[in-house]
Design an enzyme around this catalytic site. Structure first.
Site, mmCIF file in Angstrom:
data_model
loop_
_atom_site.group_PDB
_atom_site.id
_atom_site.type_symbol
_atom_site.label_atom_id
_atom_site.label_comp_id
_atom_site.label_asym_id
_atom_site.label_seq_id
_atom_site.Cartn_x
_atom_site.Cartn_y
_atom_site.Cartn_z
ATOM 1 N N ASP A 70 -33.566 49.476 17.092
ATOM 2 C CA ASP A 70 -34.580 50.441 17.217
ATOM 3 C C ASP A 70 -35.903 50.191 16.430
ATOM 4 O OD1 ASP A 70 -33.592 51.792 19.733
ATOM 5 O OD2 ASP A 70 -32.053 53.103 18.131
ATOM 6 N N HIS A 81 -35.269 47.226 20.898
ATOM 7 C CA HIS A 81 -35.923 48.125 21.403
ATOM 8 C C HIS A 81 -37.307 48.642 20.885
ATOM 9 C CE1 HIS A 81 -35.459 52.892 22.839
ATOM 10 N NE2 HIS A 81 -36.832 52.207 23.135
ATOM 11 N N GLY A 97 -37.510 58.589 19.091
ATOM 12 C CA GLY A 97 -38.049 58.842 17.684
ATOM 13 C C GLY A 97 -37.140 58.972 16.650
ATOM 14 N N GLY A 129 -32.654 59.068 15.666
ATOM 15 C CA GLY A 129 -31.131 59.031 15.822
ATOM 16 C C GLY A 129 -30.619 60.616 16.171
ATOM 17 N N GLY A 130 -29.344 60.807 16.508
ATOM 18 C CA GLY A 130 -28.699 61.742 16.343
ATOM 19 C C GLY A 130 -29.080 62.955 17.236
ATOM 20 N N ASP A 140 -29.684 55.070 26.617
ATOM 21 C CA ASP A 140 -29.955 55.032 25.055
ATOM 22 C C ASP A 140 -30.281 56.401 24.882
ATOM 23 O OD1 ASP A 140 -30.622 54.553 22.197
ATOM 24 O OD2 ASP A 140 -32.477 53.141 22.851
ATOM 25 N N GLY A 141 -29.486 57.037 23.969
ATOM 26 C CA GLY A 141 -29.761 58.212 23.361
ATOM 27 C C GLY A 141 -28.545 59.377 23.701
ATOM 28 N N GLY A 142 -27.971 59.592 22.514
ATOM 29 C CA GLY A 142 -26.788 60.779 22.527
ATOM 30 C C GLY A 142 -25.523 60.444 23.457
HETATM 31 ZN ZN ZN Z 1 -32.880 52.345 21.428
#
Ligand code: ZN
Length: 206
Positions: free
Chosen positions: A25, A56, A132, A134-135, A163-165
């Site tokens: 990222d 990404h 923007g 992580g987590g 992508d994400g969570g």
């Molecule tokens: Zn990503």
């Protein structure tokens, strides 16, 4: 690898060799508030990674950096639809470098934004959090978006990445909807046994 221990990146990379890809990222402090890493670190990762690098770009004006990330060893580069004016040209410039090209949709960006570019893509990336940091928690409405992208691309060999969570509890919902590339950060790196976490994600994905 955003959720990895960057001080020990070499050993972190060795313990995730059962993953298919290394997702990197890149954030610029403009398109997203956070700052992460640039081409020199990607180049360093490339030297020791045993899996292709999926880069990404969460950055403004990504056209300026396609060559730098291709030179650094990216096997895949994705750009946010929200950041480019001439997406067709950007995608072509990535493919001209022999790199797989992807377009990314923020949670609020409609599927229709992909319609005229889909045939030129190697993959579409659906953000299931706002980019923007992580987590963050998975935004469930993006499952329906994945389903609609899957219906749009039909039989064409365009991968759908999410992508994400993502974790072992929700990964099945995205793979059932049509996603076939799943990014995991905290779900892998928050525990002690990364290989087991990757295995659990694979099992749960079905
Ligand atoms: Zn990503």
């Amino acid at each position: 690898i955003l959720a990895a221990d960057f001080v020990n990146l070499a050993s972190e990379l060795r313990t995730i060799e059962s993953a298919d890809l290394i997702h990197v990222d890149v954030m610029d402090g403009h398109f997203v508030a956070n700052l992460t890493i640039g081409p020199p670190v990607v180049q360093a990762i490339k030297k020791i990674a045993t899996r292709p690098l999926d880069v990404h770009l969460m950055i403004a004006d990504p056209d300026r950096y396609v060559d730098a990330f291709a030179d650094a060893g990216a096997a895949m580069i994705s750009v946010h639809i929200e950041t480019v004016t001439h997406l067709h040209r950007t995608i072509a410039s990535i493919k001209d470098r022999g790199v797989q090209a992807g377009a990314v949709l923020n949670p609020s960006t409609p599927v229709s934004a992909l319609r005229e570019i889909a045939r030129d893509l190697d993959f579409a990336l659906v953000m299931s959090v706002n980019p923007g940091f992580g987590g963050q928690s998975f935004i469930a409405s993006q499952v329906e978006k994945i389903r609609r992208i899957k219906a749009m691309i039909g039989d064409r060999s365009i991968e759908i990445e999410v992508d994400g969570g993502i974790n072992a509890d929700n990964v099945k919902t995205v793979t059932e909807a049509g996603a076939n590339v799943v990014v995991a950060g905290n779900a892998v790196f928050s525990g002690d046994d990364y290989a087991a976490a990757i295995g659990a994600l694979r099992d749960a994905a079905g």
